[in-house]
Design an enzyme around this catalytic site. Structure first.
Site, PDB file in Angstrom:
ATOM      1  N   ILE A  92      19.181 107.343 -14.905  1.00 30.30           N
ATOM      2  CA  ILE A  92      19.135 108.143 -13.681  1.00 30.30           C
ATOM      3  C   ILE A  92      19.581 109.581 -13.897  1.00 30.30           C
ATOM      4  O   ILE A  92      19.243 110.470 -13.106  1.00 30.30           O
ATOM      5  CB  ILE A  92      20.007 107.479 -12.588  1.00 30.30           C
ATOM      6  CG1 ILE A  92      19.777 108.120 -11.215  1.00 30.30           C
ATOM      7  CG2 ILE A  92      21.481 107.537 -12.964  1.00 30.30           C
ATOM      8  CD1 ILE A  92      18.384 107.968 -10.663  1.00 30.30           C
ATOM      9  N   TYR A  93      20.348 109.858 -14.948  1.00 29.68           N
ATOM     10  CA  TYR A  93      20.892 111.197 -15.121  1.00 29.68           C
ATOM     11  C   TYR A  93      19.778 112.216 -15.312  1.00 29.68           C
ATOM     12  O   TYR A  93      19.010 112.149 -16.283  1.00 29.68           O
ATOM     13  CB  TYR A  93      21.842 111.259 -16.311  1.00 29.68           C
ATOM     14  CG  TYR A  93      23.120 110.457 -16.142  1.00 29.68           C
ATOM     15  CD1 TYR A  93      23.537 109.991 -14.902  1.00 29.68           C
ATOM     16  CD2 TYR A  93      23.928 110.160 -17.240  1.00 29.68           C
ATOM     17  CE1 TYR A  93      24.702 109.255 -14.756  1.00 29.68           C
ATOM     18  CE2 TYR A  93      25.093 109.431 -17.102  1.00 29.68           C
ATOM     19  CZ  TYR A  93      25.472 108.973 -15.864  1.00 29.68           C
ATOM     20  OH  TYR A  93      26.630 108.246 -15.725  1.00 29.68           O
TER      21      TYR A  93
END
Length: 326
Positions: A60-61
């Site tokens: 997700i980063y």
């Protein structure tokens, strides 16, 4: 650099883990303060030079760009056999059904996408980023077991959940002969100590490696209370975590400053030294946007706080609402 076994495994990790949420394309994802590739690479290189071999990121980063930047840098600067590379799965990566969570479909899809972005055929530690209330834990644990048996991950870990949930996952794995979690990644710092009540004792009893995130309370332990940064002004998550207990937290921050001043070292070193001395923590995850942050972190390894210093900094703490499990 100091090294330790990761939980009840034979894996050697540096006593500091470089958190890679700070690396990524700023315009993508939820971290507009993140550093682009050109600015990220010197920090990753410095971490390696300082002896850090443990790197933690997540799909997700910055919409996957953190994994891409970290993967390219490690492939250029390091020997893969010496690196302990960790990533995570859970949060939404695409619209529509099955775009998030810990279903078998999501896990099997996301591990392959993460490996492609990282430029490797395996990760050393594959972690569930949060608890999935919509998927049976049996489905999740069996899928993670199959990821390990397929050679795509060496170990599995969990992050930010209630102790009863973690214990349930461990029990399900044991009952079915599946791979067990070997790590817990949770929030632990002088401003948020709720994990000391149940999770840390559980991890000690089960020989689980603890790799806490936000050991400096998103920087609040490193500066004067009134001082702000670009990130602190726009980070709504940090405000939600700490603003409700601002009065008590301020007293803790002031005491950290006092101890740091008496020792003649930066506050970050004192706050991190406290985390490093907390049993059974293995390797705090340090997020950084400057090389100097890395140097402070490494210096903290040589600081041994006295029982009196620890008690003095801990004394103003008040119970906090449970946060970070969302």
């Amino acid at each position: 650099m100091e090294y330790a076994k990761l939980g009840n495994t034979g894996l050697d990790v540096s006593r500091l883990c470089l958190g890679c949420m700070s690396f990524g394309v700023p315009e993508r994802g939820i971290a507009p303060w993140s550093l682009n590739e050109e600015k990220s690479r010197p920090i990753i290189k410095k971490a390696l030079d300082l002896g850090i071999n443990f790197f933690d990121t997540a799909n997700i980063y910055s919409d996957g760009t953190s994994e891409e930047i970290v993967g390219r840098a490690l492939n250029d600067y390091a020997n893969r056999d010496e690196i302990v590379l960790a990533t995570k799965v859970y949060f939404r990566m695409h619209d529509g059904p099955n775009g998030a969570g810990l279903s078998r479909k999501a896990i099997m899809s996301e591990i392959d996408k993460s490996l492609k972005r990282l430029g490797t055929d395996y990760v050393d530690l594959y972690q569930i980023h949060r608890w999935d209330y919509t998927t049976p834990i049996e489905e999740t644990m069996e899928a993670l077991h199959d990821v390990v048996k397929a050679g795509k991950a060496r170990f599995i870990g969990a992050s930010s959940m209630y102790a009863w949930q973690f214990l349930k996952a461990l029990q399900v794995a044991e009952e079915n002969g599946w791979t067990r979690f070997v790590t817990m990644q949770n929030q632990i710092n002088l401003l948020y100590r709720e994990e000391e009540r149940e999770m840390l004792p559980l991890c000690k009893e089960e020989k689980i490696g603890v790799i806490p995130w936000s050991p400096l309370a998103k920087g609040r332990l490193t500066r004067n209370w009134e001082e702000t940064t670009h990130r602190s002004e726009i980070d709504e998550t940090a405000k939600r975590f700490y603003d409700p207990t601002a009065e008590a937290d301020r007293k803790v921050v002031e005491r950290v400053a006092e101890v740091a001043e008496k020792r003649g070292v930066p506050r970050a070193q004192i706050a991190l030294a406290w985390v490093l001395q907390k049993d059974p923590i293995t390797s705090p995850i340090i997020g950084t946007t400057k090389v100097s942050h890395l140097e402070d972190a490494v210096a903290a390894l040589s600081i041994k706080l006295t029982p009196e210093e620890i008690a003095y900094m801990e004394e103003p703490y008040v119970p906090h609402s449970i946060v970070g499990f969302e």
